[in-house]
Write a protein that holds these residues in place. Structure first.
Motif, PDB file in Angstrom:
ATOM      1  N   LEU A  52      13.504  25.235 -51.560  1.00  0.00           N
ATOM      2  CA  LEU A  52      12.094  25.530 -51.842  1.00  0.00           C
ATOM      3  C   LEU A  52      11.663  26.868 -51.244  1.00  0.00           C
ATOM      4  O   LEU A  52      10.929  27.616 -51.885  1.00  0.00           O
ATOM      5  CB  LEU A  52      11.196  24.423 -51.284  1.00  0.00           C
ATOM      6  CG  LEU A  52      11.431  23.005 -51.818  1.00  0.00           C
ATOM      7  CD1 LEU A  52      10.407  22.052 -51.219  1.00  0.00           C
ATOM      8  CD2 LEU A  52      11.361  22.971 -53.329  1.00  0.00           C
ATOM      9  N   TYR A  53      12.062  27.124 -50.000  1.00  0.00           N
ATOM     10  CA  TYR A  53      11.665  28.403 -49.390  1.00  0.00           C
ATOM     11  C   TYR A  53      12.640  28.808 -48.301  1.00  0.00           C
ATOM     12  O   TYR A  53      13.436  27.994 -47.820  1.00  0.00           O
ATOM     13  CB  TYR A  53      10.232  28.364 -48.881  1.00  0.00           C
ATOM     14  CG  TYR A  53       9.898  27.369 -47.790  1.00  0.00           C
ATOM     15  CD1 TYR A  53       9.609  26.044 -48.076  1.00  0.00           C
ATOM     16  CD2 TYR A  53       9.820  27.781 -46.458  1.00  0.00           C
ATOM     17  CE1 TYR A  53       9.266  25.150 -47.074  1.00  0.00           C
ATOM     18  CE2 TYR A  53       9.464  26.896 -45.449  1.00  0.00           C
ATOM     19  CZ  TYR A  53       9.201  25.586 -45.759  1.00  0.00           C
ATOM     20  OH  TYR A  53       8.860  24.698 -44.762  1.00  0.00           O
ATOM     21  N   GLU A  54      12.552  30.095 -47.956  1.00  0.00           N
ATOM     22  CA  GLU A  54      13.466  30.666 -46.961  1.00  0.00           C
ATOM     23  C   GLU A  54      12.660  31.545 -46.007  1.00  0.00           C
ATOM     24  O   GLU A  54      11.645  32.107 -46.387  1.00  0.00           O
ATOM     25  CB  GLU A  54      14.524  31.537 -47.644  1.00  0.00           C
ATOM     26  CG  GLU A  54      15.315  30.764 -48.691  1.00  0.00           C
ATOM     27  CD  GLU A  54      16.316  31.649 -49.415  1.00  0.00           C
ATOM     28  OE1 GLU A  54      17.227  32.184 -48.755  1.00  0.00           O
ATOM     29  OE2 GLU A  54      16.171  31.801 -50.634  1.00  0.00           O
ATOM     30  N   VAL A  99      -1.070  36.608 -38.596  1.00  0.00           N
ATOM     31  CA  VAL A  99      -1.410  37.500 -39.710  1.00  0.00           C
ATOM     32  C   VAL A  99      -0.300  37.426 -40.750  1.00  0.00           C
ATOM     33  O   VAL A  99       0.893  37.437 -40.393  1.00  0.00           O
ATOM     34  CB  VAL A  99      -1.595  38.955 -39.230  1.00  0.00           C
ATOM     35  CG1 VAL A  99      -1.674  39.915 -40.417  1.00  0.00           C
ATOM     36  CG2 VAL A  99      -2.855  39.082 -38.377  1.00  0.00           C
ATOM     37  N   TYR A 100      -0.684  37.329 -42.005  1.00  0.00           N
ATOM     38  CA  TYR A 100       0.255  37.383 -43.131  1.00  0.00           C
ATOM     39  C   TYR A 100      -0.092  38.592 -43.991  1.00  0.00           C
ATOM     40  O   TYR A 100      -1.267  38.856 -44.252  1.00  0.00           O
ATOM     41  CB  TYR A 100       0.127  36.138 -44.018  1.00  0.00           C
ATOM     42  CG  TYR A 100       0.852  34.915 -43.516  1.00  0.00           C
ATOM     43  CD1 TYR A 100       2.107  34.572 -44.009  1.00  0.00           C
ATOM     44  CD2 TYR A 100       0.278  34.091 -42.555  1.00  0.00           C
ATOM     45  CE1 TYR A 100       2.766  33.449 -43.564  1.00  0.00           C
ATOM     46  CE2 TYR A 100       0.938  32.955 -42.103  1.00  0.00           C
ATOM     47  CZ  TYR A 100       2.185  32.647 -42.624  1.00  0.00           C
ATOM     48  OH  TYR A 100       2.840  31.527 -42.173  1.00  0.00           O
ATOM     49  N   TYR A 101       0.937  39.270 -44.455  1.00  0.00           N
ATOM     50  CA  TYR A 101       0.761  40.382 -45.402  1.00  0.00           C
ATOM     51  C   TYR A 101       1.589  40.055 -46.639  1.00  0.00           C
ATOM     52  O   TYR A 101       2.809  39.877 -46.535  1.00  0.00           O
ATOM     53  CB  TYR A 101       1.226  41.683 -44.748  1.00  0.00           C
ATOM     54  CG  TYR A 101       1.108  42.907 -45.626  1.00  0.00           C
ATOM     55  CD1 TYR A 101      -0.045  43.157 -46.366  1.00  0.00           C
ATOM     56  CD2 TYR A 101       2.147  43.831 -45.701  1.00  0.00           C
ATOM     57  CE1 TYR A 101      -0.151  44.285 -47.159  1.00  0.00           C
ATOM     58  CE2 TYR A 101       2.046  44.970 -46.496  1.00  0.00           C
ATOM     59  CZ  TYR A 101       0.897  45.186 -47.221  1.00  0.00           C
ATOM     60  OH  TYR A 101       0.792  46.300 -48.014  1.00  0.00           O
ATOM     61  N   ASP A 161       3.653  22.899 -34.473  1.00  0.00           N
ATOM     62  CA  ASP A 161       3.383  21.460 -34.536  1.00  0.00           C
ATOM     63  C   ASP A 161       3.442  21.070 -36.015  1.00  0.00           C
ATOM     64  O   ASP A 161       2.490  21.293 -36.755  1.00  0.00           O
ATOM     65  CB  ASP A 161       2.012  21.161 -33.915  1.00  0.00           C
ATOM     66  CG  ASP A 161       1.487  19.783 -34.300  1.00  0.00           C
ATOM     67  OD1 ASP A 161       2.287  18.930 -34.737  1.00  0.00           O
ATOM     68  OD2 ASP A 161       0.270  19.566 -34.172  1.00  0.00           O
ATOM     69  N   TYR A 162       4.578  20.493 -36.419  1.00  0.00           N
ATOM     70  CA  TYR A 162       4.728  20.042 -37.811  1.00  0.00           C
ATOM     71  C   TYR A 162       4.275  18.598 -37.983  1.00  0.00           C
ATOM     72  O   TYR A 162       3.949  18.159 -39.068  1.00  0.00           O
ATOM     73  CB  TYR A 162       6.189  20.159 -38.255  1.00  0.00           C
ATOM     74  CG  TYR A 162       6.667  21.576 -38.397  1.00  0.00           C
ATOM     75  CD1 TYR A 162       6.307  22.338 -39.503  1.00  0.00           C
ATOM     76  CD2 TYR A 162       7.470  22.162 -37.425  1.00  0.00           C
ATOM     77  CE1 TYR A 162       6.731  23.659 -39.636  1.00  0.00           C
ATOM     78  CE2 TYR A 162       7.903  23.477 -37.547  1.00  0.00           C
ATOM     79  CZ  TYR A 162       7.534  24.218 -38.642  1.00  0.00           C
ATOM     80  OH  TYR A 162       7.947  25.522 -38.775  1.00  0.00           O
ATOM     81  N   GLY A 163       4.290  17.840 -36.896  1.00  0.00           N
ATOM     82  CA  GLY A 163       4.080  16.397 -36.978  1.00  0.00           C
ATOM     83  C   GLY A 163       2.721  16.011 -37.528  1.00  0.00           C
ATOM     84  O   GLY A 163       2.612  15.073 -38.323  1.00  0.00           O
TER      85      GLY A 163
HETATM   86  C1  S6P Z   1       5.249  30.747 -38.296  1.00  0.00           C
HETATM   87  C2  S6P Z   1       4.769  31.259 -39.607  1.00  0.00           C
HETATM   88  C3  S6P Z   1       5.828  31.348 -40.721  1.00  0.00           C
HETATM   89  C4  S6P Z   1       6.266  29.987 -41.244  1.00  0.00           C
HETATM   90  C5  S6P Z   1       7.018  30.090 -42.556  1.00  0.00           C
HETATM   91  C6  S6P Z   1       7.572  28.743 -43.011  1.00  0.00           C
HETATM   92  O1  S6P Z   1       4.215  30.509 -37.420  1.00  0.00           O
HETATM   93  O2  S6P Z   1       3.635  30.560 -40.042  1.00  0.00           O
HETATM   94  O3  S6P Z   1       6.946  31.964 -40.230  1.00  0.00           O
HETATM   95  O4  S6P Z   1       7.076  29.374 -40.296  1.00  0.00           O
HETATM   96  O5  S6P Z   1       6.168  30.581 -43.547  1.00  0.00           O
HETATM   97  O6  S6P Z   1       6.603  27.735 -42.974  1.00  0.00           O
HETATM   98  P1  S6P Z   1       6.791  26.429 -42.102  1.00  0.00           P
HETATM   99  O7  S6P Z   1       5.510  25.701 -42.223  1.00  0.00           O
HETATM  100  O8  S6P Z   1       7.950  25.671 -42.646  1.00  0.00           O
HETATM  101  O9  S6P Z   1       7.072  26.877 -40.687  1.00  0.00           O
END
Ligand code: S6P
Ligand code: ZN
Length: 189
Positions: A52-54, A99-101, A161-163
């Motif tokens: 799904l993603y990397e 921050v995301y770009y 925190d994924y839980g």
């Molecule tokens: C980490 C940041 C990203 C996510 C990545 C994958 O704080 O938000 O590196 O780790 O987009 O998402 P996820 O939810 O599987 O960590």
């Protein structure tokens, strides 16, 4: 750890940096319970454990003062009518931002706070998204013909925190509807 300045190049289209330390792959099997259409999820998983993603990461010490950074690539596709997305998380240290770009593609960042506020912001090439402290975040690729590529940067001591998200999901979902990509209430919330 080496603390000398460094540069790297992000190859576009594609988004894979010319060097990196970690390459993480997240597959369908790691998203159990996250997609709304559980039947579509199980049927797909029985056929293949889809990528799904990397994430491509640069290794830095996970301490205050450092900035962790890397590239996230969400591939195109759907499970049922729900677009491919990241797991999403709160930061363990809730009072840390990110921050995301957006470099390539089209999608949304779905966000919410423990207090019940929510926000869904569009991502398109050139968008800079500020995720304030306390906001869980999940990126969703709404283009069915290409990757969603983002560069991210966040404090070294933030943690993940994924839980909380795994157990209750997000309040809002991004679904493919006859009207296009739509933000809908999560009926399971
Ligand atoms: C980490 C940041 C990203 C996510 C990545 C994958 O704080 O938000 O590196 O780790 O987009 O998402 P996820 O939810 O599987 O960590
Ligand atoms: Zn994060």
């Amino acid at each position: 750890m080496d603390s000398k300045p460094y540069t790297f190049d992000i190859k576009l289209p594609g988004g894979i940096p010319d060097h990196y330390d970690n390459h993480i792959e997240r597959r369908l099997s790691s998203m159990r319970g996250q997609f709304l259409d559980q039947k579509a999820y199980s049927e797909r998983l029985a056929r293949e454990d889809t990528l799904l993603y990397e994430v491509y990461e640069f290794k830095r010490p996970e301490i205050a003062g450092e900035l962790l950074h890397g590239i996230s690539i969400v591939h195109p596709g759907k499970v049922g009518n729900e677009y491919y997305m990241t797991k999403g998380h709160f930061h363990t240290v809730l009072e840390t931002a990110e921050v995301y770009y957006c470099l390539q593609g089209q999608g949304y960042m779905v966000m919410e706070t423990p207090e019940g506020e929510w926000s869904v912001e569009p991502l398109r090439p050139g968008s800079v998204l500020y995720v304030p402290p306390r906001w869980a975040h999940r990126s969703v690729n709404t283009a069915l013909d290409g990757d969603l590529v983002t560069f991210f940067i966040y404090p070294g001591d933030a943690g993940h925190d994924y839980g909380t998200i795994e157990s209750q999901g997000y309040r809002k979902l991004v679904m493919d509807t006859p009207a296009g990509a739509s933000i809908v209430d999560n009926p399971r919330w």
